[in-house]
Design a protein around this motif. Sequence first.
Motif, PDB file in Angstrom:
ATOM      1  N   ALA A  98       0.834  -1.205   0.000  1.00 41.19           N
ATOM      2  CA  ALA A  98       0.000   0.000   0.000  1.00 41.19           C
ATOM      3  C   ALA A  98       0.868   1.254   0.000  1.00 41.19           C
ATOM      4  O   ALA A  98       0.562   2.230  -0.698  1.00 41.19           O
ATOM      5  CB  ALA A  98      -0.932  -0.006   1.205  1.00 41.19           C
ATOM      6  N   ALA A  99       1.950   1.226   0.756  1.00 46.17           N
ATOM      7  CA  ALA A  99       2.858   2.383   0.800  1.00 46.17           C
ATOM      8  C   ALA A  99       3.481   2.646  -0.568  1.00 46.17           C
ATOM      9  O   ALA A  99       3.674   3.800  -0.959  1.00 46.17           O
ATOM     10  CB  ALA A  99       3.951   2.149   1.850  1.00 46.17           C
ATOM     11  N   ALA A 100       3.763   1.576  -1.308  1.00 42.50           N
ATOM     12  CA  ALA A 100       4.328   1.724  -2.655  1.00 42.50           C
ATOM     13  C   ALA A 100       3.364   2.455  -3.586  1.00 42.50           C
ATOM     14  O   ALA A 100       3.792   3.039  -4.582  1.00 42.50           O
ATOM     15  CB  ALA A 100       4.692   0.360  -3.235  1.00 42.50           C
ATOM     16  N   GLN A 101       2.072   2.429  -3.244  1.00 41.48           N
ATOM     17  CA  GLN A 101       1.068   3.154  -4.029  1.00 41.48           C
ATOM     18  C   GLN A 101       0.807   4.542  -3.447  1.00 41.48           C
ATOM     19  O   GLN A 101      -0.119   5.231  -3.864  1.00 41.48           O
ATOM     20  CB  GLN A 101      -0.248   2.352  -4.068  1.00 41.48           C
ATOM     21  CG  GLN A 101      -0.112   1.030  -4.802  1.00 41.48           C
ATOM     22  CD  GLN A 101      -1.445   0.318  -4.907  1.00 41.48           C
ATOM     23  OE1 GLN A 101      -2.381   0.835  -5.511  1.00 41.48           O
ATOM     24  NE2 GLN A 101      -1.526  -0.859  -4.311  1.00 41.48           N
ATOM     25  N   GLY A 102       1.618   4.932  -2.454  1.00 42.49           N
ATOM     26  CA  GLY A 102       1.496   6.272  -1.881  1.00 42.49           C
ATOM     27  C   GLY A 102       0.477   6.405  -0.770  1.00 42.49           C
ATOM     28  O   GLY A 102       0.102   7.509  -0.398  1.00 42.49           O
ATOM     29  N   HIS A 103       0.017   5.307  -0.194  1.00 45.72           N
ATOM     30  CA  HIS A 103      -0.992   5.355   0.871  1.00 45.72           C
ATOM     31  C   HIS A 103      -0.381   5.965   2.127  1.00 45.72           C
ATOM     32  O   HIS A 103       0.536   5.407   2.729  1.00 45.72           O
ATOM     33  CB  HIS A 103      -1.525   3.950   1.148  1.00 45.72           C
ATOM     34  CG  HIS A 103      -2.692   3.929   2.048  1.00 45.72           C
ATOM     35  ND1 HIS A 103      -2.581   3.804   3.412  1.00 45.72           N
ATOM     36  CD2 HIS A 103      -4.029   4.042   1.790  1.00 45.72           C
ATOM     37  CE1 HIS A 103      -3.776   3.821   3.955  1.00 45.72           C
ATOM     38  NE2 HIS A 103      -4.668   3.964   2.981  1.00 45.72           N
ATOM     39  N   GLY A 104      -0.881   7.129   2.513  1.00 47.29           N
ATOM     40  CA  GLY A 104      -0.308   7.908   3.608  1.00 47.29           C
ATOM     41  C   GLY A 104      -0.278   7.199   4.949  1.00 47.29           C
ATOM     42  O   GLY A 104       0.724   7.256   5.670  1.00 47.29           O
ATOM     43  N   THR A 105      -1.369   6.553   5.318  1.00 45.85           N
ATOM     44  CA  THR A 105      -1.415   5.865   6.606  1.00 45.85           C
ATOM     45  C   THR A 105      -0.389   4.737   6.642  1.00 45.85           C
ATOM     46  O   THR A 105       0.295   4.546   7.643  1.00 45.85           O
ATOM     47  CB  THR A 105      -2.833   5.327   6.885  1.00 45.85           C
ATOM     48  OG1 THR A 105      -3.750   6.421   6.870  1.00 45.85           O
ATOM     49  CG2 THR A 105      -2.908   4.620   8.224  1.00 45.85           C
TER      50      THR A 105
END
Length: 147
Positions: A98-105
Amino acid sequence: MRKLLWLCLLMAQMNPAFADNIKQAAEQGNALAQAKLASRFLLGRDGEPKDEQQAAHWMEKAANQGLVDAQVALAAMYDRGLGVTSDRDKATQWYEKAAAQGHGTSLAILGKNDAAKGSVQFNYQAMRLSASRSIPGEYAKKFLITQ
């Protein structure tokens, strides 16, 4: 927002075909429908009994298709052991996706946001524990009202 959620839930209760359409779409591979079905199992809504294992099963199907919010919800489920065996490594892998897709949380949970780079003292472990408690239910509600 609450009125919209109430309206969607009312529609599903008044129209069983509405709920059946979601199940059929999930079975045909629609990622959002899979996340919605997972949410129904997680919360015990729209005619589905509360079943955390089924919720995890369907959330993983949606997450595997790249649905970022499903990846975060599944990560929190692994952190918490909700419907799956608690596994911090698997949770971290899903947060990473998810972080790789820019998900802030997810970035914040992993300590990869701007605050982590600064001099601010922050307890990321406590934040992750708190997130694992709130994310599954909150994201499930969000999925149920998403069109």
